[in-house]
Design a protein around this motif. Structure first.
Motif, mmCIF file in Angstrom:
data_model
loop_
_atom_site.group_PDB
_atom_site.id
_atom_site.type_symbol
_atom_site.label_atom_id
_atom_site.label_comp_id
_atom_site.label_asym_id
_atom_site.label_seq_id
_atom_site.Cartn_x
_atom_site.Cartn_y
_atom_site.Cartn_z
ATOM 1 N N TYR A 155 0.824 -1.215 0.000
ATOM 2 C CA TYR A 155 0.000 0.000 0.000
ATOM 3 C C TYR A 155 0.857 1.263 0.000
ATOM 4 N N HIS A 156 2.045 1.177 0.553
ATOM 5 C CA HIS A 156 2.980 2.296 0.480
ATOM 6 C C HIS A 156 3.306 2.587 -0.985
ATOM 7 N N GLY A 157 3.632 1.541 -1.732
ATOM 8 C CA GLY A 157 3.925 1.712 -3.155
ATOM 9 C C GLY A 157 2.717 2.190 -3.939
ATOM 10 N N ALA A 158 1.536 1.679 -3.588
ATOM 11 C CA ALA A 158 0.319 2.101 -4.283
ATOM 12 C C ALA A 158 0.017 3.571 -4.030
ATOM 13 N N LEU A 159 0.220 4.005 -2.811
ATOM 14 C CA LEU A 159 -0.015 5.405 -2.474
ATOM 15 C C LEU A 159 0.974 6.318 -3.199
ATOM 16 N N LEU A 160 2.211 5.888 -3.280
ATOM 17 C CA LEU A 160 3.215 6.669 -3.990
ATOM 18 C C LEU A 160 2.929 6.711 -5.495
ATOM 19 N N ALA A 161 2.510 5.582 -6.057
ATOM 20 C CA ALA A 161 2.156 5.557 -7.478
ATOM 21 C C ALA A 161 0.957 6.454 -7.760
ATOM 22 N N ARG A 162 -0.005 6.465 -6.847
ATOM 23 C CA ARG A 162 -1.158 7.358 -7.013
ATOM 24 C C ARG A 162 -0.720 8.818 -6.950
ATOM 25 N N GLY A 163 0.194 9.111 -6.062
ATOM 26 C CA GLY A 163 0.712 10.475 -5.980
ATOM 27 C C GLY A 163 1.410 10.896 -7.269
ATOM 28 N N PHE A 164 2.218 10.006 -7.835
ATOM 29 C CA PHE A 164 2.878 10.322 -9.111
ATOM 30 C C PHE A 164 1.865 10.456 -10.244
ATOM 31 N N TYR A 165 0.817 9.645 -10.192
ATOM 32 C CA TYR A 165 -0.252 9.725 -11.197
ATOM 33 C C TYR A 165 -0.954 11.082 -11.100
ATOM 34 N N GLU A 166 -1.274 11.511 -9.896
ATOM 35 C CA GLU A 166 -1.881 12.836 -9.716
ATOM 36 C C GLU A 166 -0.928 13.936 -10.178
ATOM 37 N N TRP A 167 0.357 13.755 -9.921
ATOM 38 C CA TRP A 167 1.351 14.733 -10.347
ATOM 39 C C TRP A 167 1.404 14.821 -11.871
ATOM 40 N N LEU A 168 1.291 13.688 -12.556
ATOM 41 C CA LEU A 168 1.275 13.704 -14.023
ATOM 42 C C LEU A 168 0.000 14.343 -14.569
ATOM 43 N N MET A 169 -1.111 14.168 -13.855
ATOM 44 C CA MET A 169 -2.397 14.705 -14.319
ATOM 45 C C MET A 169 -2.550 16.194 -14.007
ATOM 46 N N THR A 170 -2.138 16.612 -12.820
ATOM 47 C CA THR A 170 -2.406 17.986 -12.392
ATOM 48 C C THR A 170 -1.153 18.848 -12.239
ATOM 49 N N GLY A 171 -0.007 18.222 -12.073
ATOM 50 C CA GLY A 171 1.214 18.973 -11.847
ATOM 51 C C GLY A 171 1.527 19.172 -10.376
ATOM 52 N N ASN A 172 0.667 18.701 -9.487
ATOM 53 C CA ASN A 172 0.880 18.823 -8.037
ATOM 54 C C ASN A 172 1.080 17.442 -7.442
#
Length: 165
Positions: free
Chosen positions: A54-71
């Motif tokens: 879940y640590h990796g999943a949360l980090l991947a989600r964060g990178f996904y949001e960063w790619l989508m929104t820039g934040n």
């Protein structure tokens, strides 16, 4: 003459001496191992060290949001533990296929399978090709490796890179 006769008596030695048959056996091993790892891959990752997955999943989600929104808003509370190679690859796959937790597990599985190819190439040079087939069988079907190889953790990638190097 005596050597040929002893080979006829031991049919398995003759059977595994043919390279095409050895490749067929290896292919069957890889297909069976992949099928074993794909079974239930869309279930939540609770079978092997769920906190770390879940640590990796949360980090991947964060990178996904960063790619989508820039934040970069979503980051695990303990931060980034190691280089997030698998998490970045997962976030790129999320852009293409959507956000599904089976994607990083599939990437981990594929890394483990590629490691099996490199293991065979190494073992074939060190021991006989038949022993190399056995080493690949052991690598692919030990129960611990089945669970560890489909976990969303950097370990399958690390093992693949270790064997490839």
């Amino acid at each position: 003459m005596v050597h040929e006769r002893s080979q006829e008596m031991t049919g398995t030695r003759v059977f595994l001496r043919e390279p095409i048959l050895r490749l067929l056996i290896l292919g069957l091993l890889f297909v069976a191992a992949l099928g074993l790892r794909l079974y239930g891959i869309n279930h939540p990752p609770m079978e092997f060290y769920p906190v770390r997955q879940y640590h990796g999943a949360l980090l991947a989600r964060g990178f996904y949001e960063w790619l989508m929104t820039g934040n970069l808003k979503t980051v695990p509370p303990d931060g980034i533990i190691e280089p997030p190679i698998l998490e970045l690859a997962t976030s790129l796959a999320y852009l293409v296929f959507g956000e599904h937790l089976w994607i990083p597990r599939l990437l981990s599985t594929l890394c483990w399978m590629v490691g099996g190819v490199f293991l065979y190439l190494i073992a074939k040079r060190i021991v006989s090709p038949n022993a190399a087939v056995f080493s690949v069988f052991f690598y692919l079907f030990v129960p611990y490796s089945v669970f560890a190889s489909r976990a969303f953790m950097p370990d399958p990638l690390m093992v693949m890179l270790l064997v490839a190097s």
